[in-house]
Design a protein around this motif. Structure first.
Motif, short mmCIF file in Angstrom:
data_model
loop_
_atom_site.label_atom_id
_atom_site.label_comp_id
_atom_site.label_asym_id
_atom_site.label_seq_id
_atom_site.Cartn_x
_atom_site.Cartn_y
_atom_site.Cartn_z
N UNK A 150 -2.81 9.57 -7.44
CA UNK A 150 -2.54 8.52 -6.61
C UNK A 150 -2.64 9.04 -5.09
N UNK A 151 -2.16 10.09 -5.10
CA UNK A 151 -2.10 10.61 -3.48
C UNK A 151 -3.50 11.00 -3.11
N UNK A 152 -3.99 11.76 -4.05
CA UNK A 152 -5.61 12.17 -3.81
C UNK A 152 -6.32 11.10 -3.36
N UNK A 153 -6.20 9.98 -4.07
CA UNK A 153 -7.16 8.85 -3.98
C UNK A 153 -6.73 8.19 -2.48
N UNK A 154 -5.46 8.08 -2.48
CA UNK A 154 -5.18 7.33 -1.23
C UNK A 154 -5.50 8.09 0.22
N UNK A 155 -5.38 9.53 0.04
CA UNK A 155 -5.47 10.29 1.33
C UNK A 155 -7.00 10.19 1.68
N UNK A 156 -7.75 10.13 0.55
CA UNK A 156 -9.38 10.25 0.89
C UNK A 156 -9.81 8.84 1.30
N UNK A 157 -9.28 7.67 0.53
CA UNK A 157 -10.02 6.53 0.80
C UNK A 157 -9.30 5.44 1.99
#
Length: 360
Positions: free
Chosen positions: A164-171
């Motif tokens: 979830x953190x990976x997706x949010x930080x990227x998107x």
């Protein structure tokens, strides 16, 4: 504004007054429900198929989730079920946003519930679809797909919170940038309208959505960075895979993503050459949609449905072995292994390898 409208009522004319926007609303409601073009029809068919595939993927995910509670062997395969659920969820919401771009969908399914849906409101929906589609949902499911691919070769299964953190930080930064370009662009007056238009209103008040060129440039930059990262991840996975079937899956996933995503980016660049009224614009928009559609279908098929079906098959064999071991003490010594049993053990060994490469 009022206009006089006459109707026949028992051999005489009776004048009544109807507001102008009511007449426009009645004409809008009585418009033919036929799709504007074959491209709209094709888009609706593909979105319907993607919705069915997404529902099937969710059924596989939750079935494995419930099955793993009774079979310990399946818990390794089910370690990243939340990430796969997010992948399917992002794909489903992306397909819904793509429906908002179709005038037929807005007229046929939104207007009965939103009678005040005029040209300005439809124009606003076009803005929202650009920001959500190019700025969040499509990048989100692509990044989630990349996370699952990288997690397949890690020695320790990452936590769901990392995904979830990976997706949010990227998107999220990408989403904010698209929103600023659409709603708060400080250079809007200096940019030609052809490079910043997000919709076109026809004479019959039909609103056609468009792809703003600046938003296409931002998505192209994301696509270039993503393809580079995805190619490197595929190379890492293929360097560790020794199973022939798994190599075929990784090759298929990499080929589809590395062909469909650049094709989508190139098609977005070509949309600036025409206006939404042109028929060729519908062809290019369909190619843009199909690029993301191919990535979504391949991701669900290779990283969700196929690994889960293999895990369930392996779990059934493991369950049979476990139930048979409980009666081992009361049975005579087993005979030497036959050829069929040897093949089954080899297949279980391949499944164990797949657990390390495509678990989740």
């Amino acid at each position: 504004m009022y206009v006089d409208t006459y109707i026949i009522n028992q051999k005489h004319y009776k004048p009544i007054k109807i507001e102008h926007h009511h007449i426009r609303s009645m004409l809008f409601m009585n418009a033919s429900p036929v799709l504007n073009s074959t491209f709209d029809l094709t888009t609706v068919i593909f979105i319907s198929a993607l919705t069915v595939l997404s529902v099937l993927s969710l059924c596989f995910i939750f079935h494995l989730r419930f099955k793993s509670k009774s079979l310990t062997f399946l818990q390794n395969f089910n370690s990243l079920w939340t990430v796969r659920f997010l992948l399917v969820l992002f794909i489903f919401f992306w397909s819904i946003v793509e429906l908002l771009r179709l005038p037929f969908f807005r007229r046929r399914y939104l207007y009965p519930f939103l009678p005040a849906l005029g040209t300005s409101e439809q124009t606003h929906l076009c803005k929202i679809s650009v920001v959500l589609s190019l700025g969040f949902f499509e990048p989100a499911f692509l990044v989630t797909l990349l996370f699952l691919l990288n997690a397949s070769i890690t020695k320790k299964t990452p936590k769901d919170s990392w995904a979830i953190t990976f997706v949010l930080v990227t998107c999220v930064p990408l989403f904010i940038l698209h929103g600023l370009l659409v709603y708060f662009n400080p250079l809007e007056n200096q940019i030609p309208i052809l490079l910043r238009q997000h919709s076109v209103v026809l004479e019959d008040e039909t609103v056609l959505c468009a792809f703003p060129f600046l938003n296409s440039v931002v998505f192209a930059a994301f696509g270039a960075a993503y393809c580079t990262w995805f190619l490197f991840s595929c190379w890492r996975v293929l360097s560790l895979v020794i199973n022939k079937n798994l190599r075929i899956r990784i090759y298929a996933l990499g080929t589809v993503v590395l062909v469909a995503l650049p094709l989508q980016v190139v098609s977005l660049a070509f949309t600036v050459l025409w206006t939404p009224e042109d028929e060729i614009y519908g062809v290019v928009s369909l190619v843009v949609f199909l690029g993301a559609f191919c990535c979504a279908v391949t991701g669900e098929g290779i990283l969700v449905i196929k690994p889960i079906s293999d895990a369930l098959e392996a779990g059934s064999h493991c369950g049979c072995s476990w139930s048979g071991s409980r009666r081992q003490e009361s049975l005579p010594p087993p005979p030497p292994p036959r050829l069929e049993e040897t093949k089954m053990e080899e297949r279980d060994g391949d499944v164990d390898l797949e657990d390390g490469l495509l678990r989740g």
